[in-house]
Design an enzyme around this catalytic site. Structure first.
Site, PDB file in Angstrom:
ATOM      1  N   GLU A 263       0.861  -1.180   0.000  1.00  0.00           N
ATOM      2  CA  GLU A 263       0.000   0.000   0.000  1.00  0.00           C
ATOM      3  C   GLU A 263       0.894   1.226   0.000  1.00  0.00           C
ATOM      4  O   GLU A 263       1.684   1.436   0.913  1.00  0.00           O
ATOM      5  CB  GLU A 263      -0.952   0.046   1.195  1.00  0.00           C
ATOM      6  CG  GLU A 263      -2.011   1.109   0.883  1.00  0.00           C
ATOM      7  CD  GLU A 263      -2.865   1.525   2.049  1.00  0.00           C
ATOM      8  OE1 GLU A 263      -3.188   0.690   2.881  1.00  0.00           O
ATOM      9  OE2 GLU A 263      -3.212   2.725   2.089  1.00  0.00           O
ATOM     10  N   CYS A 297      -1.904   8.717   3.449  1.00  0.00           N
ATOM     11  CA  CYS A 297      -1.831   8.191   2.074  1.00  0.00           C
ATOM     12  C   CYS A 297      -3.081   8.549   1.280  1.00  0.00           C
ATOM     13  O   CYS A 297      -3.006   8.752   0.078  1.00  0.00           O
ATOM     14  CB  CYS A 297      -1.593   6.693   2.086  1.00  0.00           C
ATOM     15  SG  CYS A 297      -2.766   5.767   3.062  1.00  0.00           S
TER      16      CYS A 297
HETATM   17  P1  NDP Z   1       9.281   4.879   3.360  1.00  0.00           P
HETATM   18  O1  NDP Z   1       8.628   4.209   2.242  1.00  0.00           O
HETATM   19  O2  NDP Z   1      10.738   5.185   3.274  1.00  0.00           O
HETATM   20  O3  NDP Z   1       9.062   4.031   4.708  1.00  0.00           O
HETATM   21  C1  NDP Z   1       7.989   3.143   4.963  1.00  0.00           C
HETATM   22  C2  NDP Z   1       8.509   1.929   5.729  1.00  0.00           C
HETATM   23  O4  NDP Z   1       9.463   1.224   4.933  1.00  0.00           O
HETATM   24  C3  NDP Z   1       9.244   2.283   7.020  1.00  0.00           C
HETATM   25  O5  NDP Z   1       9.056   1.257   7.990  1.00  0.00           O
HETATM   26  C4  NDP Z   1      10.677   2.297   6.581  1.00  0.00           C
HETATM   27  O6  NDP Z   1      11.552   2.114   7.655  1.00  0.00           O
HETATM   28  C5  NDP Z   1      10.699   1.120   5.627  1.00  0.00           C
HETATM   29  N1  NDP Z   1      11.779   1.118   4.664  1.00  0.00           N
HETATM   30  C6  NDP Z   1      12.588   2.148   4.275  1.00  0.00           C
HETATM   31  N2  NDP Z   1      13.494   1.713   3.376  1.00  0.00           N
HETATM   32  C7  NDP Z   1      13.252   0.396   3.172  1.00  0.00           C
HETATM   33  C8  NDP Z   1      13.833  -0.611   2.337  1.00  0.00           C
HETATM   34  N3  NDP Z   1      14.859  -0.352   1.555  1.00  0.00           N
HETATM   35  N4  NDP Z   1      13.309  -1.846   2.366  1.00  0.00           N
HETATM   36  C9  NDP Z   1      12.263  -2.139   3.149  1.00  0.00           C
HETATM   37  N5  NDP Z   1      11.676  -1.240   3.976  1.00  0.00           N
HETATM   38  C10 NDP Z   1      12.165   0.013   3.985  1.00  0.00           C
HETATM   39  O7  NDP Z   1       8.543   6.168   3.688  1.00  0.00           O
HETATM   40  P2  NDP Z   1       9.158   7.449   4.367  1.00  0.00           P
HETATM   41  O8  NDP Z   1       8.968   7.280   5.804  1.00  0.00           O
HETATM   42  O9  NDP Z   1      10.543   7.764   3.951  1.00  0.00           O
HETATM   43  O10 NDP Z   1       8.240   8.556   3.708  1.00  0.00           O
HETATM   44  C11 NDP Z   1       8.562   9.043   2.423  1.00  0.00           C
HETATM   45  C12 NDP Z   1       7.329   9.203   1.615  1.00  0.00           C
HETATM   46  O11 NDP Z   1       6.588   7.982   1.570  1.00  0.00           O
HETATM   47  C13 NDP Z   1       6.352  10.187   2.188  1.00  0.00           C
HETATM   48  O12 NDP Z   1       6.688  11.497   1.884  1.00  0.00           O
HETATM   49  C14 NDP Z   1       5.090   9.724   1.511  1.00  0.00           C
HETATM   50  O13 NDP Z   1       5.104  10.211   0.212  1.00  0.00           O
HETATM   51  C15 NDP Z   1       5.219   8.243   1.482  1.00  0.00           C
HETATM   52  N6  NDP Z   1       4.532   7.527   2.561  1.00  0.00           N
HETATM   53  C16 NDP Z   1       3.342   6.914   2.285  1.00  0.00           C
HETATM   54  C17 NDP Z   1       2.677   6.262   3.287  1.00  0.00           C
HETATM   55  C18 NDP Z   1       1.372   5.568   3.061  1.00  0.00           C
HETATM   56  O14 NDP Z   1       0.654   5.344   4.038  1.00  0.00           O
HETATM   57  N7  NDP Z   1       1.013   5.179   1.851  1.00  0.00           N
HETATM   58  C19 NDP Z   1       3.194   6.235   4.652  1.00  0.00           C
HETATM   59  C20 NDP Z   1       4.454   6.877   4.830  1.00  0.00           C
HETATM   60  C21 NDP Z   1       5.098   7.481   3.803  1.00  0.00           C
HETATM   61  P3  NDP Z   1      12.232   3.374   8.372  1.00  0.00           P
HETATM   62  O15 NDP Z   1      11.170   4.415   8.554  1.00  0.00           O
HETATM   63  O16 NDP Z   1      12.710   2.804   9.638  1.00  0.00           O
HETATM   64  O17 NDP Z   1      13.307   3.838   7.455  1.00  0.00           O
END
Ligand code: NDP
Length: 499
Positions: A263, A297
């Site tokens: 998602e 989101c």
């Molecule tokens: P990310 O996609 O980076 O993070 C989401 C999750 O994935 C976190 O638990 C993160 O861990 C983890 N993650 C990060 N890098 C990896 C990887 N290489 N492999 C597997 N898992 C990983 O979102 P961000 O927090 O950086 O947010 C950036 C953008 O993402 C936002 O500006 C927004 O656009 C979008 N976003 C969308 C969401 C939604 O609900 N659809 C929710 C959050 C963000 P960790 O945080 O510990 O790095």
């Protein structure tokens, strides 16, 4: 913390967490730690353990052993339901504690955290019901000599990666469905917001969930998240976060062709027709972009409004934006809290500047809130936007609304669908034909008519196009974590093949 007399002051020192595997806390020991600053106050509030790859391997091994033991997958749906109901009660008993840490780590208003915690308890209750409703199918039309049964079986060990925007609620939109299906779980919350996931592990253990069914490792995305997506001991990944990292997770999942439920992001349209109740629509549009400071989101971030009412609607929005209460997330009257991090705050402000450079008109907002500790941004309206601008195409993930106008319904639908995303959409009109006719043609997984960001665990969530793969919540959500098996039963002896 005393749940009956919640104090809304800051913690005297950061709360320290180990991690939770096999039904018990594991102390940080010699591992590195990471401190989390409250984004609304700029003071350290929690400290988590940076788990190692070895810790992850051990957690996956525990989850695998537990799954294979059938201590969870092999019991009845009724028994699983009992645990899920106790978990819901456990959440309610610790609601104030959960809301407090959720607000401190995310920066969201305490009133919103409280509502999310209560909502989450309800989802566990739904999951309990779902555990008792699982069934397969039978085929009595294969002829007299063959009978078919289709069963659903839990997929196995699920790796659950959750983001920082709704740490506890998104967890609740996943765990009860995975548990109802009979799976075991290794979860990794965002490094910024791990507290309530860790507390949930304790609540589940106290609810009677067998040790090893739900395990939490903490750490960074590139280290632990990446290792999870690649891990051959995990059968399915559930990832919620950005589209960029989701793509990465999907590719990494190919190691063992694990199923990937994703998602991801959105740039969700809010289509407002001239015949809508404009006051209602304006209220909904303001809520849709200010909820969770736009870090949601399904934020309705792309307003597409009929030209004949655009000026009137803009005025309504500006008026309502000015009345949104921005402030200390721990103040129960706050409606709009803090932006999650300095880097994200800068990214949002950068998009606002970019909108100006692209030719958008700043109708209101556009700046940080003066004289507040932490990171707060005034709700912002960018008018005179066209759908080819970056501010209309890319996810800003902040309280920034872009306004585009249309003259015909076909044009509105074309603009709504002109996006790589397809997560959510709202349509506002008093004409039912127009409402349904429009929503049926918009490519989005979660849609609303004359409302936004409303729902319940009965309804599935997920995205079209680059917003996602698979569905969570509802019975669709349970099925997502199950394999389908067909069983063929010969009846009345066999017609021999060898003569
Ligand atoms: P990310 O996609 O980076 O993070 C989401 C999750 O994935 C976190 O638990 C993160 O861990 C983890 N993650 C990060 N890098 C990896 C990887 N290489 N492999 C597997 N898992 C990983 O979102 P961000 O927090 O950086 O947010 C950036 C953008 O993402 C936002 O500006 C927004 O656009 C979008 N976003 C969308 C969401 C939604 O609900 N659809 C929710 C959050 C963000 P960790 O945080 O510990 O790095």
């Amino acid at each position: 913390m005393d749940a009956k007399n919640p104090t809304l002051s800051l913690p005297p020192k950061p709360r320290e967490f180990g991690f939770h595997v096999g039904g018990r806390w594991i102390a940080t020991g010699k591992r590195e730690t990471m401190e989390r600053l409250s984004p609304g106050h700029d003071v350290p509030v929690t400290r988590i353990t940076l788990c190692t790859r070895k810790d992850l391997d051990e957690a996956v091994a525990v989850a695998r052993k537990t799954f294979d033991s059938r201590v969870w997958s092999g019991i009845s749906g009724a028994e699983r339901a009992t645990v899920l109901l106790r978990a819901a009660a456990g959440i309610r008993a610790r609601a104030e504690e959960l809301a407090y840490w959720e607000t401190l780590e995310t920066g969201k208003p305490i009133s919103q955290s409280r509502a999310e915690v209560e909502g989450a308890a309800g989802i566990y209750e739904y999951g309990a019901g779902a555990a008792r409703c699982l069934h397969g199918d039978s085929f009595n039309n294969l002829g007299d000599k063959l009978f078919g049964i289709v069963t659903r079986e839990p997929i196995g060990v699920v790796g659950l990666i959750t983001p920082w925007n709704f740490p506890f609620f998104i967890l609740a939109e996943r765990i009860p469905f995975m548990l109802a299906a009979g799976c075991t779980i290794v979860a990794k919350p965002s490094e910024m917001t791990s507290a309530t996931t860790l507390i949930m592990a304790e609540i589940l253990t106290e609810a009677g969930l067998p040790d090893g069914v739900f395990n939490v490792v903490t750490g960074t995305g590139p280290e632990i998240g990446q290792a999870m997506t690649e891990h051959v001991g995990i059968d399915q990944i559930s990832f919620t976060g950005s589209t960029a990292v989701g793509r990465h997770a999907l590719l990494a999942s190919a190691t063992n062709f694990k199923k990937a439920g994703l998602e991801m992001g959105g740039k969700s349209p809010q289509v407002v027709f001239a015949d809508a109740n404009l006051d209602d629509a304006a209220d909904g549009v303001v809520f849709g972009i200010c909820h969770n400071a736009g870090q949601c989101c399904v934020s309705g971030s792309r307003l597409i409004v009929e030209k004949s009412v655009a000026d009137e609607f803009e005025k309504l929005l500006v008026e309502k934006f000015a009345r949104v209460r921005i402030g200390d997330p721990l103040d129960p009257s706050t409606q709009l809290g803090a932006i999650v991090s300095t880097a994200h705050n800068e990214k949002i402000l950068g998009y606002i500047r970019k909108g100006g450079e692209e030719g958008a008109r700043l109708a209101c907002g556009g700046e940080s809130v003066a004289s507040k500790a932490g990171r707060f941004i005034h709700p912002t309206l960018l008018a005179d936007v066209t759908n080819d601008m970056a501010v209309a195409r890319e996810e800003i993930f902040g309280p920034v609304l872009t306004m585009i106008t249309f003259t015909t319904r076909d044009e509105a639908i074309a603009i709504a669908n002109d996006s790589v995303y397809g997560l959510a959409a709202s349509v506002w009109t008093s004409n039912l034909d127009k409402a349904l006719g429009t929503i049926r043609r918009i490519q989005a997984g979660r849609t609303w008519i004359n409302t936004t960001i409303a729902g319940g665990p009965e309804m599935p969530i997920g995205g079209f196009k680059q917003s996602g793969i698979g569905r969570d919540t509802g019975m669709y959500g349970v099925e997502e974590y199950m394999e389908v098996k067909s069983i063929h039963i010969a009846l009345g002896g066999r017609d021999h093949w060898v003569s």
